[in-house]
Every structure is written in structure tokens, then in C-alpha cells.
Design an enzyme around this catalytic site. Structure first.
Site, PDB file in Angstrom:
ATOM      1  N   GLU A 132      67.496  84.925  -3.041  1.00  0.00           N
ATOM      2  CA  GLU A 132      68.668  84.419  -4.111  1.00  0.00           C
ATOM      3  C   GLU A 132      68.642  84.414  -5.304  1.00  0.00           C
ATOM      4  O   GLU A 132      67.552  84.305  -6.019  1.00  0.00           O
ATOM      5  CB  GLU A 132      68.643  82.789  -3.491  1.00  0.00           C
ATOM      6  CG  GLU A 132      69.985  82.184  -3.740  1.00  0.00           C
ATOM      7  CD  GLU A 132      69.967  80.622  -3.313  1.00  0.00           C
ATOM      8  OE1 GLU A 132      70.934  80.075  -3.171  1.00  0.00           O
ATOM      9  OE2 GLU A 132      68.858  79.720  -3.521  1.00  0.00           O
ATOM     10  N   ASN A 289      65.291  79.691   2.982  1.00  0.00           N
ATOM     11  CA  ASN A 289      65.309  80.744   3.995  1.00  0.00           C
ATOM     12  C   ASN A 289      65.647  80.243   5.172  1.00  0.00           C
ATOM     13  O   ASN A 289      64.705  79.334   5.530  1.00  0.00           O
ATOM     14  CB  ASN A 289      64.221  81.785   3.504  1.00  0.00           C
ATOM     15  CG  ASN A 289      63.916  82.234   2.409  1.00  0.00           C
ATOM     16  OD1 ASN A 289      64.670  82.843   1.560  1.00  0.00           O
ATOM     17  ND2 ASN A 289      62.662  81.772   1.869  1.00  0.00           N
ATOM     18  N   GLU A 322      65.492  71.181   1.138  1.00  0.00           N
ATOM     19  CA  GLU A 322      65.477  72.581   1.963  1.00  0.00           C
ATOM     20  C   GLU A 322      65.855  72.568   3.169  1.00  0.00           C
ATOM     21  O   GLU A 322      66.560  73.396   3.928  1.00  0.00           O
ATOM     22  CB  GLU A 322      64.253  73.096   1.593  1.00  0.00           C
ATOM     23  CG  GLU A 322      63.690  73.174   0.090  1.00  0.00           C
ATOM     24  CD  GLU A 322      64.959  73.908  -0.604  1.00  0.00           C
ATOM     25  OE1 GLU A 322      65.428  74.715  -0.287  1.00  0.00           O
ATOM     26  OE2 GLU A 322      64.894  73.632  -1.721  1.00  0.00           O
ATOM     27  N   HIS A 325      69.473  72.299   3.816  1.00  0.00           N
ATOM     28  CA  HIS A 325      70.153  73.443   3.728  1.00  0.00           C
ATOM     29  C   HIS A 325      70.303  74.497   5.218  1.00  0.00           C
ATOM     30  O   HIS A 325      71.003  75.175   5.295  1.00  0.00           O
ATOM     31  CB  HIS A 325      69.350  74.389   3.019  1.00  0.00           C
ATOM     32  CG  HIS A 325      69.626  74.384   1.312  1.00  0.00           C
ATOM     33  ND1 HIS A 325      71.114  74.589   0.973  1.00  0.00           N
ATOM     34  CD2 HIS A 325      68.936  73.934   0.431  1.00  0.00           C
ATOM     35  CE1 HIS A 325      71.025  74.481  -0.353  1.00  0.00           C
ATOM     36  NE2 HIS A 325      69.981  74.103  -0.767  1.00  0.00           N
ATOM     37  N   GLU A 344      74.283  73.553  -2.845  1.00  0.00           N
ATOM     38  CA  GLU A 344      73.191  72.828  -3.434  1.00  0.00           C
ATOM     39  C   GLU A 344      73.522  71.354  -3.723  1.00  0.00           C
ATOM     40  O   GLU A 344      72.673  70.433  -3.434  1.00  0.00           O
ATOM     41  CB  GLU A 344      72.897  73.437  -4.839  1.00  0.00           C
ATOM     42  CG  GLU A 344      72.635  74.811  -4.897  1.00  0.00           C
ATOM     43  CD  GLU A 344      71.187  75.103  -4.177  1.00  0.00           C
ATOM     44  OE1 GLU A 344      70.465  74.011  -3.842  1.00  0.00           O
ATOM     45  OE2 GLU A 344      70.959  76.014  -3.758  1.00  0.00           O
TER      46      GLU A 344
END
Length: 890
Positions: A132, A289, A322, A325, A344
Site C-alpha cells: 500500500e 493485508n 487492522e 479493515h 481508514e
């Protein structure tokens, strides 16, 4: 120029085979990409950077003939490869594109790179990815834009004593020999035994979420059971053998949060596993990820025998973000980096709401942490400090050039986005907001999204509320409002304007939809909140001004409130009472508003300082954290005014020493978290202000620790002030002892504390030693932390700025492609305060330098220097007078 790839062909599936040769510091691979042709074309354009390509061919599915390009070119600036073929591929046909490639493994911290760790004096190497926003193209040829989602199959070839990791689980692993090597990759291998690991095919995902790693990793394992399907899935945390025992807390927190997210979003976690790889070398703090989160050791590791609450909170904050995400950004992905905040901002908001509110009704995890107060103290203030400038940018910022995207990964994309979404959630109701978020995710599963998609989801969960209208100015425009409150009998007269420093004009005429959240006392004597939304430039509201009242109840709104000095004082006195109708969020907001208004010359700094003495008996950690930040900021601006610095230190000792005397130096695992955090805050401030008793105690602990190695003398929570006191008030012997800790720390957090201590030196010879150490021995990822700490030291500030300027070319080449270059520029130049600083900084960056990768940061830094200049010019007399009068009254 068209910065986006042409859409004539679209990738459907990648089949990657990769050989990693740690001995040669190189990698070799081949990728077969299934393509769908959307429009007749004889040209294929994709992204490539710093790779050598060979054996490029394409076949049309259903036909045997392979076509090689009649011409091919690589544009190193736009990072594109263009292949032109002797035939036209017709719309609707399917292709298979085969490309062999190779690249170098470096310590660049982007793309596919290598890092190191030590054990027993021996250095070991591992490899890992950080793609990223646009670095997948450095690892394999691909369509490296978030819009181009595809599935991925991976086969990794590596030395037999290594562990291979990918987004999905391994399905087989076996020795790899020449007889198996149909791609010829083993011709690049050194002697020794090799193996190949095959992994499951991934779901549809963007290239920036692809991740893989190779090294001598070890792991801890747990699992979670899906509350939706009842399936059990493994959770692992990988790390190096030297540090994996410090990853237990991360594993436990990951296992606890995933089932709750499933319930909140009503969407099952979509992958067969979730790994987290904790590494020493990483530019970002963490990366989401899909199925293989990567995180920096300093943010993820915790001594299992320590009760370090701050580190526990840091781990929870970053890992919950995370893991969020895995839904936001991974299942549903922004269409382009313009919509970065959808990735974000939402996870920041969800993780905070989850911790402080929703867990109360689910698992009751961490309600005592008061992390909603932490959100106000950190995210809202950080965002507004950047957003109060003309150089601010909208949350939804147009950034067409992928090469310059890194600079928009800032407090506006993260903290402002999270703050305004938190405001929305509070206004429509948390349940409705989360219901809308679930609708949004379900409508765009495995797809891409833009802003209005999220608004439609939330609107679908509310009755007739115009979410788009409410949010538009906060997302699509820069800045935020200041709400000016004047009073007449029984009436509040309220007006909004963009918050800017007094002497700066703005002709944008933005009008925000402002949820005023007016907190008053009703006829029964009970607190009540009027959630009226102000949509006009000015308006009036009936309020009993003889009773306590406050706008922005709980500090959920993204705006500042400006009262008269007398009203500020009256609200503060009421808020300081133990039985006050105002909560911690109100007290925090009051302190932050007052000092922000003073910095903008919208009220006298002396009026803001008065709030500190009013709150001196409050024992709420986050209020004291904000007071600490306010005093630190004043010291940062007036760092060259000796009398003011001395008086500010007197004030710090007056405020914080009584807290130290009351709660002492010893931590307990079962004590109130507020007490634990407040102790660290108070001791840190008292030692910074040179309190003799506190400094003596901290130095005593360090000296005894050097003799006995008794870790109880230096609890993790106090490593920073103890090590810093040892260096500031010691000599070369203490400095060298701290340097040895930097070289060989017990934990990553101890290393950061020791780095801060190294940067606090006064001795000119040791100043040079610190800069030399940072330049020659520090890991690249730690350089920004060195700079942050160096720029807190008035003895070093200007010396290091000059050092940076002299060595700019080398530093720029080292850091230009990652996130660190913007961090370095901001941390170096924003603390400067004079007209000469402004002119020299401006001239430096205008002197033929390519600033395209950090142009926004330069503008923001110049604005900050100007703000500091104006603050000093207009408020020095007021500040000095108040401090002198306060001192005389003691």
C-alpha cells in the site's frame, strides 16, 4: 495526463510463482494473468517498477498460438509497461498473459523487501511485503490500482529451513528440485535444499492487499468460532524466535475482536484464517493485508510479565483497526485513493465505538479504559491541528497521480475522517449507524465504493435523515467551523465561521451542518441534550443562561466552541465538580477549545491558562493528558524564551508534583487504569520540569538498576522518564549505558524510550554522537522517531535542521518512496518559530527540489511556522504576565 490505467483489458486472476534467494538478495518469478478484453485492442498496459522483465507472451483462450509483443517499453516515471502485439484482441475474448521477472531485495521498506533480526549475536534475514498504496508493481507486474480486483494463486519457492506466508492458507508444501522446475527458477538458486509452498486461491482483492513473507518465523496459535456460521477458524501470530513470546497479548486480542465484528456487521469473516506477522523493519505501523496483517514490533509486542497499560491500549487500538479493515477496505474497497478515508476513517471510528460503547452490550471488554476520551484527546485534536490551516485538504482529496499518494495518508484521512464519522454515529444513533454500515458492506461485497455508497447505507438505516447533506462540507471541503456564542437574557446567539488564525482570511463561505448538542438542565433539574442541527451562518436558541449549559456535549462534534472568557470560566468551575453534569469529554473539549482559540488569537492565552488551575484537583487522566499536551505545545512554541520556559516548568511542577506525591511510583496490575496512566503522565511532566525530588528518585532507580538489573526498579511505564533523566542530568557514562539499551533492548518499547533519552542530551559532543548513531546505526524505520525526539531538544533543534539540509539528497533517496519522507519534513520544520526560519525553509524547498511527493507537507509546515511566529508576536506579553502573576500568588 491520464494517470489511470486504460480499461481495455481487465485482470481476472493472477497465478504467481516466486523464488526468494536470501543469499543473493534477489527474487525471481513468473506470473500468468487471466485477462478479459473489454474493448478491441492490440496493446496491453500494466504497472511495473524496478523489475527486469523477460519472456513476455500472451495467448488467446481456446487457441494454442502464443503471441510475443512486436514492441515493448517501460516508463520508469509513470511505472508502466506497454506491450504492443501483432494482432487485435477482440472485445469479450479471454487472454493469458505470461511474464517472467526478477528484482532485488533491499531494505527499502516498500514492495518486496528484506529485514533483519538478531539472536545470540547472529543476524538473520527475512523478506516481507508492503504494497500500500502503489508498491505491488515493485514485486510483480500487475494492474496496481484498487479498482482492478482479481483472485490470486501463489506458489513460493524458498530455502527448506524457512516459513512461507501468504494471504491464504498453505495447501501443500514439498521439496523442490530441478525435475519439478518447469519455469526454470532454480537456475537462480544457490546450493542447498529448496521447497515449494502452494496456497489456496484468494477471494477477489486489490493488489495493494496482496502479502507474502519468507523467513525463520515461529508462531503462537489460537482460534475463534464464528457466531454466524459456527465455523472455527485458526488465528496465528508469527514473529522471530527472539520475540515471539511477547506476542501473546496480540493473539488474545485478535481472537476476542473478530466474533464481535461479525455480529456488528452481520457478515462472516470471509477467509479460512487470519495471521499477523510482527516484524522489526516496517515503514508503516501496521498493514491490513487480507488474512496476513503485518505490524511493526514496537506497536505489537508486550513483555508477558509487564502490566504496561499504555502498550496494551496501543496494541488493542492498532490491531482492532487492522482487523476492522478485513471488512472495510478488504471486502469493500475504495474505487480510487480519493476515497482513502472510506478505508481508514471508518475502521478508526468502528474500533473506538466498539471498545468504549458497543462492548458494554456484547462482551463488556475494556469499559474501564475510557477510550472514547482517548479518541477526543488524540484523533480530534490531531485532525484539527492540521485542518486549521489554509493548506489543509478535504478528507475526500483528489490525488490523480499514484506516485504522490503517500502524502495524503495523514491526520485528515485518518483522524478527521474518523472524527466526523463518529459525529455522524452519535447524531443518528450508534445502532442505526452500524446498521447502515452493514447495509453498505453487503451492497458492495468484493466490490469497490465511493462516498455516496456509504451515505446511502446509513440513510437506509435512518428515517428521512439527509446523511449526504449533513456530511458533505466535512468530507468534501477543507477546514472546520468555530461556533461563536454570545448571550442575552435567555437566548444564545450562535454564528459559525471557518476556524483559522485571526489574521488569516478565507472567502470560501462554507456553511457546515453543525450538531450543536446543547447540554442544559430541564425543568425537573435533570441534564438534557438538544440535538438541533444548525444549517445557517447564524441563529438563536432559547436557553436558561442562569443555569449551567454547554454546546457540543460530550465533544462528539467536529468543531470548536468560542464562549466569552467569563462563560468559559463558569463552565470550567462546574465541570471541575465531582458531581458535575459535564463529563470527561466535556472537560477535554473545554481545554482543547480554549488553547486552540488562544493559539489562533481568538481569545487571550491567559484565559486558557486559568482553566488549568481550575482543573488542578480533577483526577481524570485524559484531562491531565490534554493539560500536559497544552503545556508541551507552549514550551515548543516559546522554546527560545528562557524566562517563559522556566515559569512554565514552575507551573508544571505545581500541577503535577502533588499527583506524584499522592499516587507514588509503584504500579499494580489490578489498579484503576486511570491511576496507572495518570502516574506515568505526572512523573513524566514533573521530571521534564526538573522537579528535584522526582529527578532524584528516577536517577536513583537507574543507578540501582545498572548495579542489580532488577527490572522492578524500571517498570515499562517509566522507562521513558527514567532513561531521559539519567541522560539529561548525568554524563557520558549514563549516555553510553542508554546507547547499549538501544543496541540490545528487552522490548521494542524499551528501545524507543532509550532513543528518546539519547536525544535529550545537552553535551555538544554527545549531541554529535546521537546524530552520528542515527545516521549510521539506526534502522531506517527508527529515523523518524529519532527526529521527533531530537526536535524536542532545544540544544539540538537547529543543529539537526542544518544537518538534514546538508544531507538532504541522500535522505531523500532513502525515504522518498515510503511514508517516512512526509513524516520527516513535518517533524523537522513544523517546530521552527521565527521569520528567518520561515524564509530559509521556503527558500530551501524552492531551490530546485522535486517536492511532488511531499508538497502538501511543505505547505503545512510553512503554515505552522507562520502560526508560531504570530502566536509569539501576539501572546508573549499576555503569557509572561499571567505566569509572573501566578508565580507571585504562590
Amino acid at each position: 495526463m491520464d494517470y489511470r490505467l486504460p480499461t481495455d483489458v481487465f485482470p481476472i486472476h493472477y497465478d504467481l510463482t516466486l523464488l526468494t534467494n536470501l543469499g543473493q538478495h534477489k527474487f525471481y518469478g513468473a506470473v500468468e494473468i487471466d485477462l478479459k478484453v473489454n474493448a478491441d485492442t492490440s496493446k496491453i498496459v500494466l504497472n511495473v517498477a524496478e523489475l527486469a522483465l523477460s519472456d513476455v507472451s500472451v495467448t488467446i483462450v481456446g487457441r494454442e498460438e502464443a503471441f510475443v509483443p512486436v514492441s515493448q517499453s517501460i516508463d520508469s516515471i509513470d511505472q508502466r509497461a506497454t506491450f504492443i502485439y501483432p494482432c487485435t484482441f477482440t472485445s469479450g475474448s479471454l487472454l493469458k498473459l505470461l511474464i517472467a521477472f526478477q528484482g532485488k531485495l533491499t531494505g527499502s521498506l516498500i514492495g518486496y523487501y528484506e529485514g533483519t533480526w538478531e539472536e545470540g549475536g547472529q543476524e538473520h534475514t527475512y523478506t516481507v511485503t508492503q504494497f500500500e498504496p502503489t508498491a505491488a508493481r515493485r514485486a510483480f507486474p500487475c494492474w496496481d490500482e484498487p479498482f482492478y480486483k482479481a483472485t490470486f494463486a501463489m506458489s513460493m519457492i524458498s530455502a527448506s529451513d524457512t516459513v512461507n506466508l501468504f494471504n491464504t492458507p498453505a495447501i501443500s508444501e514439498e521439496p523442490y528440485e530441478k525435475a519439478d522446475d518447469v519455469l526454470g527458477l532454480l537456475t537462480h538458486a544457490t546450493s542447498g535444499e529448496w521447497k515449494i509452498t502452494h496456497f489456496e486461491i484468494s477471494p477477489l482483492m486489490s493488489t495493494y492487499l496482496v502479502a507474502y513473507a519468507t523467513g525463520q518465523f515461529e508462531y503462537l496459535e489460537s482460534s475463534f468460532t464464528s457466531p454466524i456460521s459456527g465455523k472455527q477458524r485458526p488465528i496465528r501470530v508469527y514473529g522471530t524466535p527472539a520475540s515471539i513470546h511477547q506476542a501473546r497479548y496480540t493473539l488474545e486480542m485478535t481472537a476476542r475482536v473478530i466474533p464481535v465484528y461479525e455480529q456488528l456487521f452481520d457478515i462472516e469473516y470471509p477467509l479460512p484464517k487470519l495471521d499477523t506477522l510482527i516484524i522489526q523493519d516496517m515503514d508503516a505501523n501496521a498493514m491490513e493485508n487480507w488474512g496476513l496483517i503485518t505490524g511493526r514490533a514496537s506497536h505489537y509486542l508486550l513483555d508477558p510479565n509487564a502490566s504496561n497499560l499504555q502498550q496494551k491500549q496501543a496494541i488493542v487500538n492498532i490491531q482492532f483497526h487492522e482487523v476492522a479493515h478485513m471488512w472495510f477496505g478488504n471486502i469493500t474497497t475504495m474505487e480510487w485513493w480519493t476515497y482513502l478515508y472510506l478505508n481508514e476513517g471508518v475502521p478508526n471510528t468502528i474500533s473506538t465505538i466498539y471498545i468504549d460503547i458497543l462492548i458494554l452490550s456484547y462482551c463488556r471488554i475494556f469499559p474501564e479504559w475510557k477510550l472514547d476520551s482517548a479518541f477526543i484527546a488524540l484523533h480530534i485534536n490531531d485532525a484539527m491541528l492540521l485542518d486549521n490551516k489554509l493548506s489543509s485538504h478535504p478528507v475526500e482529496v483528489d490525488c490523480p497521480d499514484a506516485n504522490n499518494i503517500n502524502q495524503i495518508f495523514d491526520a485528515l484521512s485518518y483522524s478527521k475522517a474518523a472524527s466526523v464519522l463518529r459525529m455522524l454515529a452519535n447524531h443518528v444513533g450508534v445502532d442505526a449507524f452500524l446498521n447502515g454500515v452493514s447495509k453498505y458492506l453487503k451492497a458492495h461485497l468484493y466490490g469497490n465504493s465511493v462516498t455516496n455508497d456509504l451515505w446511502k447505507g446509513v440513510e437506509g438505516a435512518t428515517v428521512g435523515f439527509d446523511v449526504a447533506g449533513f456530511m458533505d462540507a466535512y468530507i468534501s471541503k477543507p477546514g472546520f467551523p468555530v461556533i461563536r456564542v454570545t448571550e442575552s437574557e435567555g437566548v444564545l446567539h450562535i454564528a459559525q465561521a471557518r476556524f483559522l488564525q485571526k489574521e488569516i482570511t478565507d472567502d470560501s463561505n462554507i456553511i457546515w451542518h453543525v450538531p450543536l448538542n446543547i447540554l442544559t438542565i430541564d425543568s425537573d433539574g435533570k441534564p438534557c441534550i438538544d440535538k438541533v442541527v444548525m444549517k445557517e451562518r447564524s441563529s438563536s436558541y432559547s436557553v436558561n443562561t442562569n443555569q449551567p449549559f454547554k454546546l457540543n456535549a460530550g465533544s462528539f462534534g467536529y468543531y470548536r466552541v468560542m464562549y466569552s472568557p467569563e462563560r468559559f470560566r463558569r463552565i470550567a468551575i462546574e465541570a471541575a465538580k465531582s458531581n458535575s453534569m459535564f463529563d470527561a469529554g466535556d472537560r477535554l473539549g473545554l481545554v482543547q477549545d480554549a488553547f486552540a482559540l488562544a493559539a489562533a488569537q481568538l481569545m487571550n492565552l491567559s484565559n486558557a491558562l486559568e482553566l488549568l488551575t481550575i482543573f488542578k484537583d480533577v483526577r481524570d487522566y485524559y484531562v491531565w493528558s490534554s493539560i500536559s499536551t497544552a503545556l508541551f505545545n507552549l514550551s515548543t512554541v516559546w522554546w527560545e524564551h528562557t524566562e517563559i520556559i522556566d515559569l512554565l516548568n514552575d507551573l508544571r511542577r505545581f500541577l503535577f508534583k502533588p499527583i506524584v506525591s499522592k499516587i507514588g511510583y509503584e504500579y499494580s496490575a489490578d489498579e484503576d487504569p486511570d491511576v496507572s496512566l495518570l502516574r506515568t503522565c505526572a512523573i513524566t511532566n514533573a521530571s521534564y520540569a526538573k522537579d528535584e525530588e522526582v529527578v532524584h528518585e528516577l536517577r536513583r532507580r537507574f543507578e540501582q538498576y545498572q548495579e542489580t538489573r532488577d527490572k522492578n526498579l524500571v517498570p515499562e511505564e517509566l522507562q521513558g522518564p527514567i532513561y531521559t533523566s539519567a541522560v539529561r542530568f548525568g554524563g557520558e557514562e549514563e549516555y553510553l549505558a542508554i546507547q547499549r539499551i538501544v543496541d540490545n533492548p528487552r522490548t521494542p518499547t524499551e528501545q524507543l524510550a532509550a532513543i528518546g533519552a539519547m536525544c535529550s542530551v545537552d553535551d555538544p559532543k554527545l549531541v554529535v554522537s546521537t546524530i552520528e548513531y542515527m545516521t549510521t546505526k539506526a534502522r531506517d524505520q527508527d529515523v523518524p522517531h529519532f527526529v521527533l525526539e531530537l526536535m524536542k531538544n532545544p540544544k539540538i533543534k537547529r543543529k539537526y535542521v542544518e544537518h538534514f539540509k546538508k544531507n538532504y539528497d541522500g535522505l531523500y533517496e532513502k525515504f522518498k518512496d515510503g511514508f517516512s519522507i512526509t513524516v520527516l519534513i513535518q517533524r523537522l520544520f513544523s517546530p521552527l518559530t521565527t521569520k528567518k526560519d520561515f524564509e530559509e525553509t521556503k527558500a530551501f524547498f524552492e531551490d530546485g527540489k522535486d517536492t511532488s511527493k511531499y508538497a502538501l507537507t511543505v505547505l503545512q509546515s510553512l503554515d505552522t511556522i507562520k502560526e508560531n511566529m504570530v502566536y509569539i508576536e501576539n501572546s508573549t506579553d499576555d503569557l509572561l504576565s499571567w505566569l509572573q502573576e501566578w508565580k507571585q500568588s504562590q
